[in-house]
Design a protein around this motif. Structure first.
Motif, PDB file in Angstrom:
ATOM      1  N   GLY A 197       0.816  -1.209   0.000  1.00  0.00           N
ATOM      2  CA  GLY A 197       0.000   0.000   0.000  1.00  0.00           C
ATOM      3  C   GLY A 197       0.846   1.255   0.000  1.00  0.00           C
ATOM      4  O   GLY A 197       0.564   2.216  -0.722  1.00  0.00           O
ATOM      5  N   VAL A 198       1.905   1.250   0.807  1.00  0.00           N
ATOM      6  CA  VAL A 198       2.803   2.409   0.863  1.00  0.00           C
ATOM      7  C   VAL A 198       3.492   2.614  -0.490  1.00  0.00           C
ATOM      8  O   VAL A 198       3.594   3.744  -0.985  1.00  0.00           O
ATOM      9  N   LEU A 199       3.947   1.531  -1.104  1.00  0.00           N
ATOM     10  CA  LEU A 199       4.616   1.640  -2.392  1.00  0.00           C
ATOM     11  C   LEU A 199       3.659   2.096  -3.496  1.00  0.00           C
ATOM     12  O   LEU A 199       4.091   2.684  -4.497  1.00  0.00           O
ATOM     13  N   ALA A 200       2.377   1.846  -3.306  1.00  0.00           N
ATOM     14  CA  ALA A 200       1.379   2.274  -4.292  1.00  0.00           C
ATOM     15  C   ALA A 200       0.920   3.711  -4.071  1.00  0.00           C
ATOM     16  O   ALA A 200       0.165   4.252  -4.884  1.00  0.00           O
ATOM     17  N   LEU A 201       1.387   4.332  -2.982  1.00  0.00           N
ATOM     18  CA  LEU A 201       0.909   5.675  -2.642  1.00  0.00           C
ATOM     19  C   LEU A 201       1.197   6.708  -3.733  1.00  0.00           C
ATOM     20  O   LEU A 201       0.297   7.481  -4.088  1.00  0.00           O
ATOM     21  N   PRO A 202       2.403   6.790  -4.297  1.00  0.00           N
ATOM     22  CA  PRO A 202       2.633   7.813  -5.328  1.00  0.00           C
ATOM     23  C   PRO A 202       1.662   7.706  -6.507  1.00  0.00           C
ATOM     24  O   PRO A 202       1.124   8.715  -6.967  1.00  0.00           O
ATOM     25  N   GLY A 216     -11.231   5.256   2.938  1.00  0.00           N
ATOM     26  CA  GLY A 216     -10.467   4.079   3.325  1.00  0.00           C
ATOM     27  C   GLY A 216     -10.724   2.858   2.473  1.00  0.00           C
ATOM     28  O   GLY A 216     -10.023   1.846   2.604  1.00  0.00           O
ATOM     29  N   LYS A 217     -11.727   2.923   1.587  1.00  0.00           N
ATOM     30  CA  LYS A 217     -11.993   1.808   0.674  1.00  0.00           C
ATOM     31  C   LYS A 217     -11.576   2.134  -0.754  1.00  0.00           C
ATOM     32  O   LYS A 217     -11.848   1.369  -1.678  1.00  0.00           O
ATOM     33  N   ASP A 218     -10.936   3.282  -0.936  1.00  0.00           N
ATOM     34  CA  ASP A 218     -10.423   3.650  -2.255  1.00  0.00           C
ATOM     35  C   ASP A 218      -9.134   4.457  -2.054  1.00  0.00           C
ATOM     36  O   ASP A 218      -9.084   5.651  -2.304  1.00  0.00           O
ATOM     37  N   CYS A 219      -8.123   3.753  -1.571  1.00  0.00           N
ATOM     38  CA  CYS A 219      -6.843   4.419  -1.314  1.00  0.00           C
ATOM     39  C   CYS A 219      -5.717   3.516  -1.794  1.00  0.00           C
ATOM     40  O   CYS A 219      -5.943   2.529  -2.495  1.00  0.00           O
ATOM     41  N   ALA A 220      -4.498   3.844  -1.443  1.00  0.00           N
ATOM     42  CA  ALA A 220      -3.350   3.087  -1.947  1.00  0.00           C
ATOM     43  C   ALA A 220      -3.370   1.630  -1.485  1.00  0.00           C
ATOM     44  O   ALA A 220      -2.840   0.753  -2.170  1.00  0.00           O
ATOM     45  N   PHE A 221      -3.980   1.347  -0.342  1.00  0.00           N
ATOM     46  CA  PHE A 221      -4.052  -0.030   0.157  1.00  0.00           C
ATOM     47  C   PHE A 221      -4.742  -0.936  -0.851  1.00  0.00           C
ATOM     48  O   PHE A 221      -4.257  -2.031  -1.163  1.00  0.00           O
ATOM     49  N   GLN A 222      -5.896  -0.510  -1.363  1.00  0.00           N
ATOM     50  CA  GLN A 222      -6.629  -1.332  -2.322  1.00  0.00           C
ATOM     51  C   GLN A 222      -5.834  -1.521  -3.614  1.00  0.00           C
ATOM     52  O   GLN A 222      -5.814  -2.605  -4.190  1.00  0.00           O
ATOM     53  N   ARG A 223      -5.161  -0.456  -4.047  1.00  0.00           N
ATOM     54  CA  ARG A 223      -4.334  -0.560  -5.246  1.00  0.00           C
ATOM     55  C   ARG A 223      -3.164  -1.525  -5.016  1.00  0.00           C
ATOM     56  O   ARG A 223      -2.882  -2.397  -5.833  1.00  0.00           O
ATOM     57  N   GLY A 224      -2.467  -1.366  -3.888  1.00  0.00           N
ATOM     58  CA  GLY A 224      -1.280  -2.169  -3.634  1.00  0.00           C
ATOM     59  C   GLY A 224      -1.573  -3.638  -3.428  1.00  0.00           C
ATOM     60  O   GLY A 224      -0.799  -4.504  -3.858  1.00  0.00           O
ATOM     61  N   PHE A 225      -2.687  -3.942  -2.768  1.00  0.00           N
ATOM     62  CA  PHE A 225      -3.016  -5.336  -2.465  1.00  0.00           C
ATOM     63  C   PHE A 225      -4.102  -5.911  -3.373  1.00  0.00           C
ATOM     64  O   PHE A 225      -4.582  -7.025  -3.143  1.00  0.00           O
TER      65      PHE A 225
END
Length: 445
Positions: A197-202, A216-225
């Motif tokens: 999730g952190v790596l997907a933040l940019p 919280g259901k549409d942030c970098a966490f969902q993208r990263g995982f």
């Protein structure tokens, strides 16, 4: 006749002059290179020179002075020297060295650590003080000796283990701690529920036009995982990862000053007018009850009842862990009405930083409706980020919360705005030391 040229610099107009602006100047609207800066960067001296050389002499003196009388068993002494030493390293390090550290050493160290944890290398290495060869460690763990020798060499280069000879190593405090599940769970935990999730933040921030995350259901966490689940839904669906996360959090909190320690918060101020059948403390979203158990150990004669609240599956697990008999476990969703009315204090530890302001307002409003004016308090045990000189652990956590929760660590001004919007007021913020969660004491407004 001399031609007058207009220069646009940082939005201001100048005549027949030059100024630095990102290595370029505008002359009559055309971008021209700033030759002085171009030359400085072209010959590489910036990248291979000390980062802030003007700070080095003072920091050397500071480290030398602090090191003379440091008591390594005293947290304040040790952490002050550690911060000075880190500052000296940052000042001495060249931009090129920093780039390689950021881009190479941190990612590769993490890979080496997680591999070592999975192989139980640290458990074998830490059995005693005797140095062990890479061949011995490979035989004990079933790893390829050539591969493991490469991993061990990097771990030694990064200070995790101590090299005592060619392909021979001895344990350190770090490697010894990594032989224990409470600590070594941190590494698979990060891989399984945080780092992607952190790596997907940019990329996520760019997609959202660099708006502050708020869903919280549409942030970098969902993208990263690659999931549609909120972080906590993901944890519920993956109990083994949730267990790793709980171990990591317990290790994170170890050795840090607690609000219930003498000299931090005035705990006895909660005791007057509290009878044995009254509720002294409700731990809202209190997980396994670690905080209430600590409170009972440190304040055995405190009057009143202690109530632990969390979701049904968490409470069931807490009961299995055999809570102290005096702690009452209650199933409760903190987004719903608070069932305990008129408690002396409603306590939350690292709950609100998981949620956006709108969600936090709902949680706090639920408590406001249960409070007794002039008697009840809300105690929020969270980070308060200072306006200057913020601690790196806190700023790191802030970006983790941004990436994986679309939430935040809050400044003092932010905390005031949030609690006041829910009908509360902050009466005092109690703090112990830099980088440690404060206790934000609130009453009805």
């Amino acid at each position: 006749m001399t031609e007058t040229k207009s220069l646009t610099l940082n939005g201001a107009s100048h005549t027949n002059g030059k100024a630095h602006t990102n290595g370029k100047i505008k002359v009559n609207g055309d971008v021209q290179p700033n030759e002085q800066l171009v030359d400085a960067f072209a010959d590489g001296t910036v990248a291979i020179s000390a980062n802030t050389p003007e700070l080095v002499p003072g920091l050397v003196d500071q480290v030398a002075s602090l090191g003379k009388d440091v008591n390594l068993q005293d947290h304040k002494d040790r952490s002050t020297l550690l911060e000075a030493a880190r500052s000296l390293v940052y000042a001495l390090e060249t931009p090129r060295e920093a780039m390689i550290r950021y881009c190479w050493s941190q990612a590769t160290l993490y890979a080496a650590l997680e591999t070592g944890v999975d192989l139980d290398v640290f458990a074998v290495l830490s059995k005693d003080e005797k140095p062990k060869t890479a061949t011995d460690l490979a035989a004990a763990t079933g790893a390829d000796p050539v591969m493991l020798a490469r991993i061990l060499k990097h771990l030694a280069a990064m200070g995790v283990i101590l090299e005592t000879g060619p392909n021979e190593y001895r344990r350190t405090g770090i490697s010894s701690s990594l032989s224990m599940k409470r600590y070594n769970d941190a590494y698979p935990c990060m891989t399984n529920c945080i780092t992607a999730g952190v790596l997907a933040l940019p990329a996520q921030l760019k997609k959202d036009s660099y708006a502050n995350p708020s869903n919280g259901k549409d942030c970098a966490f969902q993208r990263g995982f690659n999931t549609d689940l909120h972080f906590f839904e993901f944890m519920k669906a993956n109990p083994e990862i949730a267990s790793q996360f709980n171990n990591h959090m317990s290790a994170y909190h170890q050795g840090r000053p607690s609000w219930m320690d003498v000299g931090f918060y005035n705990v006895p101020s909660l005791f007057p007018n509290v009878e044995q059948n009254d509720v002294l403390l409700v731990d809202v979203g209190g997980s396994m009850g670690h905080d209430l158990s600590e409170f009972r150990r440190k304040w055995r004669d405190a009057p009143g009842r202690l109530v632990l609240q969390d979701l049904p599956e968490v409470i069931a697990q807490a009961k299995i862990m055999q809570l102290h008999w005096s702690i009452e476990a209650m199933e409760h969703d903190f987004f719903t009405e608070q069932p305990i009315k008129g408690a002396r204090a409603y306590y939350m530890h690292s709950v609100l930083h998981d949620w956006t302001d709108d969600h936090c307002r709902k949680i706090l409003t639920g408590l406001v409706g249960a409070m007794k004016r002039g008697y009840s308090k809300v105690l929020i045990n969270e980070n308060v980020i200072p306006d200057t000189n913020a601690y790196w652990e806190t700023t790191s956590l802030d970006l983790i919360m941004m990436a994986d929760f679309a939430s935040t660590e809050r400044t003092e001004a932010h905390w005031h705005r949030l609690v006041e919007s829910a009908g509360l007021k902050i009466t005092k913020i109690w703090s112990a030391q830099k980088g440690v969660e404060s206790l934000i004491e609130c009453e009805l407004a």
